[in-house]
Write a protein that holds these residues in place. Structure first.
Motif, PDB file in Angstrom:
ATOM      1  N   SER A 168       1.089  -1.285  -0.102  1.00 25.85           N
ATOM      2  CA  SER A 168       0.085  -0.486  -0.012  1.00 25.85           C
ATOM      3  C   SER A 168       0.746   1.343   0.015  1.00 25.85           C
TER       4      SER A 168
ATOM      5  N   GLY B  77      -1.177   3.071   3.283  1.00 27.53           N
ATOM      6  CA  GLY B  77      -1.005   3.078   4.288  1.00 27.53           C
ATOM      7  C   GLY B  77      -1.875   3.220   5.018  1.00 27.53           C
ATOM      8  N   GLU B  78      -3.372   3.457   4.583  1.00 26.96           N
ATOM      9  CA  GLU B  78      -4.336   3.972   4.960  1.00 26.96           C
ATOM     10  C   GLU B  78      -5.331   3.620   4.527  1.00 26.96           C
TER      11      GLU B  78
ATOM     12  N   SER C 135       4.792  -5.316   5.920  1.00 23.86           N
ATOM     13  CA  SER C 135       4.221  -4.465   5.011  1.00 23.86           C
ATOM     14  C   SER C 135       5.171  -3.631   4.628  1.00 23.86           C
TER      15      SER C 135
ATOM     16  N   THR D 173       4.886   0.301   2.283  1.00 26.14           N
ATOM     17  CA  THR D 173       4.741   0.987   2.507  1.00 26.14           C
ATOM     18  C   THR D 173       5.131   2.148   1.829  1.00 26.14           C
TER      19      THR D 173
ATOM     20  N   SER E 115       2.797   4.968   8.801  1.00 21.48           N
ATOM     21  CA  SER E 115       0.651   4.861   8.182  1.00 21.48           C
ATOM     22  C   SER E 115       0.179   4.185   9.462  1.00 21.48           C
TER      23      SER E 115
ATOM     24  N   LEU F  20      -0.814   1.112   8.560  1.00 15.78           N
ATOM     25  CA  LEU F  20      -0.642   0.029   8.628  1.00 15.78           C
ATOM     26  C   LEU F  20       0.555  -0.666   8.852  1.00 15.78           C
ATOM     27  N   ALA F  21       1.598   0.394   8.507  1.00 15.98           N
ATOM     28  CA  ALA F  21       3.299   0.447   9.174  1.00 15.98           C
ATOM     29  C   ALA F  21       3.112  -0.042  10.766  1.00 15.98           C
TER      30      ALA F  21
ATOM     31  N   SER G 101       1.584  -3.637  11.678  1.00 11.75           N
ATOM     32  CA  SER G 101       2.136  -4.664  11.005  1.00 11.75           C
ATOM     33  C   SER G 101       3.656  -5.378  11.957  1.00 11.75           C
TER      34      SER G 101
ATOM     35  N   ASN H  57       7.871  -3.562   8.892  1.00  6.97           N
ATOM     36  CA  ASN H  57       7.838  -2.593   7.800  1.00  6.97           C
ATOM     37  C   ASN H  57       8.960  -2.642   7.001  1.00  6.97           C
TER      38      ASN H  57
ATOM     39  N   ALA I 146       9.601   0.769   4.733  1.00  3.99           N
ATOM     40  CA  ALA I 146       9.327   1.912   4.056  1.00  3.99           C
ATOM     41  C   ALA I 146      10.289   2.556   2.805  1.00  3.99           C
TER      42      ALA I 146
END
Length: 242
Positions: A165, A168-169, A189, A191, A196, A198-199, A202, A205, A207
């Protein structure tokens, strides 16, 4: 504006006028019709006929549309200048800390029975690509394209879920991930930033931090880092399984 169909209807004088306007948009949007007539050596009548062929009621409306066209061109040009953020991303991946993070995640994936990929939109396309790439490297993986698919325990037993994503929202993605997490799947995740929702939800993550790019409401943020991370993670997993 300036479609091929419209341009095909231009007379020789209108083609000359069109060529001047395209090369001097910054000036034309502030000109009076007589100023433009003088510099292009055409009559104001020719200019008004030109405007009408472009579906404009007059020269004032034409200038408004021309300014919008210019802003659209500048927006597209901005999209083509993302090399710096990509270069910075690649430099970050060469650090020892980043490599250690990749290896840690790869060890977890290597031990899991299956890898589940989820994502929506362009992230969904890359999720499908990721599942095929992992499968090609002898790790059983599949992609769930329907965020509302009923999830049964056997789907995610002893699994790692890789979620893609940009923001991430996305609410549907978050709801799906939360369900997977409750069923015991390890969440990884990928992202655009680590702040975010989602991060934070998780277990791991990754990023990539590149400039977010939009045309209208369409998110056109480059997905090159995502492809790179998926392939690197898959190869690291393969090495762990060897």
């Amino acid at each position: 504006m300036f479609t091929s169909k419209q341009i095909a209807t231009f007379s020789d004088l209108e083609h000359s006028l069109y060529s001047y306007i395209i090369k001097n948009i910054d000036k034309v949007i502030y000109m009076r019709i007589r100023d433009l007539a003088n510099v292009t050596h055409v009559s104001t009548t020719t200019i008004l006929r030109f405007c009408k062929k472009l579906d404009c009621d007059g020269f004032s409306e034409f200038k408004v549309k021309l300014k919008m066209y210019q802003e659209g061109q500048e927006e597209r040009n901005d999209i083509l200048t993302g090399e710096k953020s990509l270069t910075e991303f690649l430099e970050r991946t060469l650090t020892q800390d980043f490599q250690s993070k990749i290896n840690d995640i790869a060890k977890v994936i290597a031990k899991a029975q299956r890898v589940v990929f989820i994502g929506i939109g362009s992230s969904g396309i890359l999720a499908e690509y990721g599942s095929r790439y992992f499968s090609g490297l002898k790790k059983f993986a599949f992609y769930i394209k329907d965020p509302f698919l009923p999830i049964h325990e056997q789907y995610i037993e002893d699994s790692v879920t890789i979620v893609l994503s940009v923001s991430g929202e996305t609410s549907t993605t978050l709801a799906q991930v939360n369900q997977f997490k409750q069923e015991g799947s390890v969440i990884v995740s990928i992202t655009n930033n680590a702040d975010s929702a989602l991060a934070k939800l998780s277990d791991y993550n990754l990023a990539y931090y590149v400039s977010t790019e939009f045309v209208g409401n369409t998110n056109l943020t480059t997905q090159i880092p995502v492809v790179y991370l998926l392939e690197r993670l898959a190869k690291a997993t393969y090495q762990e399984m060897s």
